[in-house]
Every structure is written in C-alpha cells, then in structure tokens.
Design an enzyme around this catalytic site. Structure first.
Site, PDB file in Angstrom:
ATOM      1  N   GLU A 159       0.787  -1.246   0.000  1.00  0.00           N
ATOM      2  CA  GLU A 159       0.000   0.000   0.000  1.00  0.00           C
ATOM      3  C   GLU A 159       0.815   1.290   0.000  1.00  0.00           C
ATOM      4  OE1 GLU A 159      -2.736  -0.266   3.294  1.00  0.00           O
ATOM      5  OE2 GLU A 159      -3.816  -1.924   2.400  1.00  0.00           O
ATOM      6  N   ASN A 201       2.142  -5.094  -3.252  1.00  0.00           N
ATOM      7  CA  ASN A 201       0.726  -5.377  -3.002  1.00  0.00           C
ATOM      8  C   ASN A 201      -0.021  -4.080  -2.701  1.00  0.00           C
ATOM      9  OD1 ASN A 201      -1.268  -7.549  -2.481  1.00  0.00           O
ATOM     10  ND2 ASN A 201      -1.246  -6.814  -0.358  1.00  0.00           N
ATOM     11  N   HIS A 238     -10.501  -5.673  -2.511  1.00  0.00           N
ATOM     12  CA  HIS A 238     -11.590  -5.519  -1.529  1.00  0.00           C
ATOM     13  C   HIS A 238     -12.693  -4.705  -2.207  1.00  0.00           C
ATOM     14  CE1 HIS A 238      -9.083  -7.090   1.628  1.00  0.00           C
ATOM     15  NE2 HIS A 238      -8.143  -6.193   1.386  1.00  0.00           N
ATOM     16  N   GLU A 267      -6.283 -10.531  -1.618  1.00  0.00           N
ATOM     17  CA  GLU A 267      -7.114 -10.361  -0.409  1.00  0.00           C
ATOM     18  C   GLU A 267      -8.582 -10.222  -0.796  1.00  0.00           C
ATOM     19  OE1 GLU A 267      -5.627  -7.102   1.989  1.00  0.00           O
ATOM     20  OE2 GLU A 267      -3.545  -7.652   1.615  1.00  0.00           O
ATOM     21  N   ASP A 269     -12.331  -9.955  -1.264  1.00  0.00           N
ATOM     22  CA  ASP A 269     -13.644 -10.041  -0.623  1.00  0.00           C
ATOM     23  C   ASP A 269     -14.572  -9.068  -1.348  1.00  0.00           C
ATOM     24  OD1 ASP A 269     -12.695  -7.629   0.573  1.00  0.00           O
ATOM     25  OD2 ASP A 269     -12.479  -8.548   2.542  1.00  0.00           O
TER      26      ASP A 269
HETATM   27  C1  XIL Z   1      -6.564  -6.345   7.973  1.00  0.00           C
HETATM   28  C2  XIL Z   1      -6.944  -7.518   8.850  1.00  0.00           C
HETATM   29  O1  XIL Z   1      -7.858  -8.327   8.147  1.00  0.00           O
HETATM   30  C3  XIL Z   1      -7.549  -7.046  10.140  1.00  0.00           C
HETATM   31  O2  XIL Z   1      -7.735  -8.138  11.043  1.00  0.00           O
HETATM   32  C4  XIL Z   1      -6.651  -6.006  10.790  1.00  0.00           C
HETATM   33  O3  XIL Z   1      -7.308  -5.467  11.933  1.00  0.00           O
HETATM   34  C5  XIL Z   1      -6.318  -4.893   9.836  1.00  0.00           C
HETATM   35  O4  XIL Z   1      -5.739  -5.440   8.657  1.00  0.00           O
HETATM   36  N1  XIL Z   1      -5.009  -4.567   3.470  1.00  0.00           N
HETATM   37  C6  XIL Z   1      -4.078  -5.467   3.904  1.00  0.00           C
HETATM   38  C7  XIL Z   1      -4.406  -6.387   5.027  1.00  0.00           C
HETATM   39  O5  XIL Z   1      -3.007  -5.587   3.305  1.00  0.00           O
HETATM   40  O6  XIL Z   1      -3.293  -6.684   5.807  1.00  0.00           O
HETATM   41  C8  XIL Z   1      -5.506  -5.842   5.882  1.00  0.00           C
HETATM   42  O7  XIL Z   1      -5.861  -6.828   6.849  1.00  0.00           O
HETATM   43  C9  XIL Z   1      -6.686  -5.440   5.033  1.00  0.00           C
HETATM   44  C10 XIL Z   1      -6.308  -4.369   4.053  1.00  0.00           C
END
Ligand code: XIL
Length: 457
Positions: A159, A201, A238, A267, A269
């Site tokens: 990020e 990422n 996401h 990741e 969802d």
């Molecule tokens: C999130 C986790 O799912 C949570 O449990 C935590 O509180 C915060 O981080 N981007 C990422 C992940 O790269 O590491 C994050 O995960 C979600 C957003």
C-alpha cells in the site's frame, strides 16, 4: 493436470471439425475439481485464504480451510507490529503457528507483509529519516531470513501509493525516508531469501483507468527496466458497492503481466449477497483465468463471520460454514477453465450506452453472466406513458448470434442479426412500469453490447 484445459479446448476444436466422439469421451473422463483449490490446481493456479492464528482451535474453521484452500496468508501475524514488537526483539510465535499449520497440511504460504505504513509497532511509528530506513531494512532482512525457504512469496511492500487522482506515492514515515525506500526493501528481501517471489501489493489498483493503478504500473515498469528484484504484483481486491469490480479487470492484470511479473489476487472479498455477489466473484475469477500469469486467488478469510468486514458478508462461506452462491460460481468458473474478459458491474467511469427511446417506451440493456463462448443480456422495457403493447429490437454485431431467449416472443430479420421481441403475453404497461426479457449471445470473440430500441403502441 494443466492438460485438462488444453484437452477440453482440443475437444471443442475436434467437435467443430466433426470428429468429436473420441475427444468428447476424453472430456467426460475428466473429473471436475470438487474444492476450490483442486479446481484451481487443474488450471495451474492456487486458491488461498487468510488465516488468523487465534482461530486455529475452531474445528469448523480449520475443516473448511484445510478442505478448500492450498495457499495460506497470515491475516495479521507476520506484519511488522506482530513480528518486531520491540526494536530488535523479534517474535515469530503466531506467524510460525500459521506456517506450521499450513505446511503440516500440505499448503504453501504467502508472507504478508514486510514493509507497510500501517500496523507498525509503536517504536517505529515514532521514527524518521535514516534511523527509520535502517530499522525498516533490518526488519525486512530479519523476517525474510527467519522464513527463508519456507514461503512461496512475500508482500515486500504494501500500500505505498495514494488514493485519488495523483498517481503518486502515499505520504508516510517510510516514504519520507526517500523515494527509493521501496526498491531498497525489495533488494534486502532478495538478499535474505533468494527463492521467495517478491511482490508489491496494493488496493484500488483494479481499474486500469485509475491514476493509482497507473502509478503502480509505472513503478513496476521502472523496476523491471532497472533490474530491481520484483516478481509479482498483488491486487488486494476488496470490493463493495462503492468500489465495484471493474469490467476492465482482466486488462489491468494483463498489462501488469506483460511487464514480466506474475499477478495475484491477494485479499479478495466482495460485500453483498446472493446472485449479485456470486456474479462479481465469477467476474474476478474469470479475469484471473483470462491471464496466464495470474497465478492464484486468495480470499481474505474463511467464513463471513471471520471477515474484517463481517457486516458486509463478503466471503464464500456464511457464518455457519455453509457454501454460498458465490462459492458455487467461483468453483464453476474454475472447473470450466474459461477466462473471459470482464469483472462484475459496469465500470462507473465508462459510459453506458444511452437508453434508446421510441415514442412511448425506453429500452435499456444490462449485461448478465459471461462464459467463454457466450454471454447473457437483459433488456428492460419501461413505459413512458400508459401503453397497450411494445416492440423492442436487439441488434448484434456480425460475429455475434443470439442463441436463446426468454420472457418474450422473438422474430428475426433475414440477416439474423436483428431480433424483434414482442411481449410473450399481455403487453400492457402503465406509465413508469417495466418488464424485461433476456437472451444469450454467442459472441464469437466480440463482447460489444447489443444495440436496443423500443417502440410502443
Ligand atoms: C486487515 C486484517 O484483516 C484485520 O484483522 C486487521 O485489523 C487490519 O488489517 N489490506 C491489507 C491487510 O493488506 O493486511 C488488511 O488486513 C486489510 C487491508
């Protein structure tokens, strides 16, 4: 197992040539994968999930995770705050529990994440300048060395780009140590674990036309040109109604892959439920399958209740561990082996063909499910005033052909490209009311939306 796809394709070609019997036998002999990872493996991909160490005692959770997934990411346990809570004092206990669970169940691990502006330990948050740069590089080196030879890939930097229209780096304490902090982190990771794939990422990098996507793309291109060690780009993915799956997703993945890196959905969802959520999951899976260097998909948790966005029910299993419609759509796409362009909802940044109005009604087209050889479309006919009947035309391109219709009575012109649809029964609609009909288009490689018109009597 990769041969499954090729054999399937070969059987289609053979069937077209009129010698399909033997090939068709070969096709039916192929068992479809019955779990996400089995089906993905047949396509030469992995299917993974994020795991929380605190849930490894939940047998419903571990049963699903063991059965369905082949790649494991620690949801929080390998992050900077977890692994170096005090400067120079490393704690790998929770990360190791996840790694041990994964490897003892025959799974691989994606390491996440070595350097990030977020989830830094308190001591690091307060640092700056060369002291911070050194601390960050030491962290990368120590953590990558601890897991050397044990992880398939690392999210080396997470990020680092800003949201919005700048396409620039995000401001952070790490960025303020100098613009070269990212490449320094990648070089340190390569030196510590030469065999792990090293990934950048990020999120909101899914839409090819967004400035953030372009910013990351420019960095990766530059890294490849200058020999900075980078092997892959992770797309967090996401999604929710305000940030839908873009329909140019496969293009984004392909452009990055063309730079000579692997791409991975890291990741995933998608908030929502039912068939709309299922369609979007289908679109993401198809986009990955459409890109040969898209090596795998990871969903960010097992059940909806495990999600960091639990209220959005964004995962493939419900809170009781039952498979959702989204699960079935992903499994079916993986088993079909067919990648097609497109994500979920139409890209909000792209123009939707304007509705075409006849005298008293308006017809609008919306896209439906997509497959390798065909797609579904729906036309909604809305009455502008009270009407007693309507007629709607649907014109497809020269390489397209309508192969099925529903909820209407069709006739065709001599070219076969213009379908005139009339109501199946009573066509009466009061002002503002609407009805819809649907059809399947064999696309012949042309994904252009059909043109629709409406006229009323
Ligand atoms: C999130 C986790 O799912 C949570 O449990 C935590 O509180 C915060 O981080 N981007 C990422 C992940 O790269 O590491 C994050 O995960 C979600 C957003």
């Amino acid at each position: 197992m990769k041969r499954t796809t090729k054999r399937w394709r070969a059987s289609v070609g053979a069937a077209v040539a009129g010698i399909g019997i033997l090939a068709a036998t070969a096709l039916s002999a192929q068992a479809a994968g019955s779990t996400l990872h089995a089906a993905a493996s047949d396509q030469g991909r992995y299917f993974g999930t994020a795991i929380a160490a605190g849930k490894l005692g939940d047998s419903q959770y571990t049963t699903i995770a063991d059965r369905e997934f082949g790649m494991i990411t620690a949801e929080n346990e390998m992050k900077m705050d977890a692994t170096e809570p005090q400067q120079g004092q490393f704690n790998f206990s929770s990360g190791d529990r996840i790694l041990d669970w994964a490897t003892s169940h025959g799974k691989r691990v994606r390491g996440h994440a070595l350097a990030w502006h977020s989830q830094q330990p308190g001591w690091m948050q307060n640092m700056s300048g060369s002291q911070l740069r050194q601390a960050m590089l030491n962290h990368v080196t120590q953590v990558a060395t601890h897991y050397k030879g044990k992880v398939y890939a690392w999210d080396v930097v997470n990020e680092a780009y800003a949201d919005g229209s700048s396409g620039a780096r995000r401001d952070s304490n790490l960025q303020r140590t100098g613009n070269d902090w990212i490449e320094a982190a990648f070089r340190a990771a390569r030196a510590a674990d030469p065999n792990a794939k090293l990934c950048y990422n990020d999120y909101n990098t899914d839409n090819w036309s967004h400035a953030k996507t372009q910013g990351v793309y420019t960095m990766v291109k530059d890294f490849k040109a200058r020999g900075v060690p980078i092997d892959c780009v992770g797309f967090q993915a996401h999604f929710n109604s305000g940030n839908p799956v873009p329909n140019n997703y496969h293009e984004t993945l392909q452009h990055f892959a063309d730079l000579g890196v692997d791409v991975q959905i890291t990741e995933l969802d998608i908030e929502g439920s039912g068939s709309s959520q299922a369609e979007q999951y289908q679109g993401v899976t198809q986009a990955c399958l459409a890109v040969s260097r898209c090596t795998g998909i990871t969903v960010w948790g097992v059940r909806d209740s495990d999600s960091w966005r639990a209220s959005g029910t964004p995962l493939l299993f419900d809170g009781n561990g039952q498979k959702k419609a989204a699960y079935t759509s992903v499994l079916n796409v993986l088993n079909s082996g067919e990648g097609v362009p497109g994500g979920g909802d139409p890209d909000p940044g792209e123009t939707t063909p304007p509705p075409t109005g006849g005298s008293g009604c308006t017809a609008t087209y919306s896209e439906g499910q997509k497959w390798g050889d065909r797609f579904n479309g729906t036309v909604t006919v809305t009455a502008n005033g009270n009407i007693s009947s309507w007629t709607s035309t649907v014109t497809v391109s020269s390489s397209q052909r309508i192969s099925a219709t529903w909820n209407g009575t069709p006739t065709w012109d001599s070219s076969g490209k213009v379908m005139t649809m009339r109501p199946a029964g009573n066509g009466t609609l009061a002002a503002g009311q609407s009805t819809s009909f649907g059809f399947t288009v064999m696309h012949g490689g042309d994904w252009t939306w059909p043109k629709v018109t409406c006229s009323a009597s």
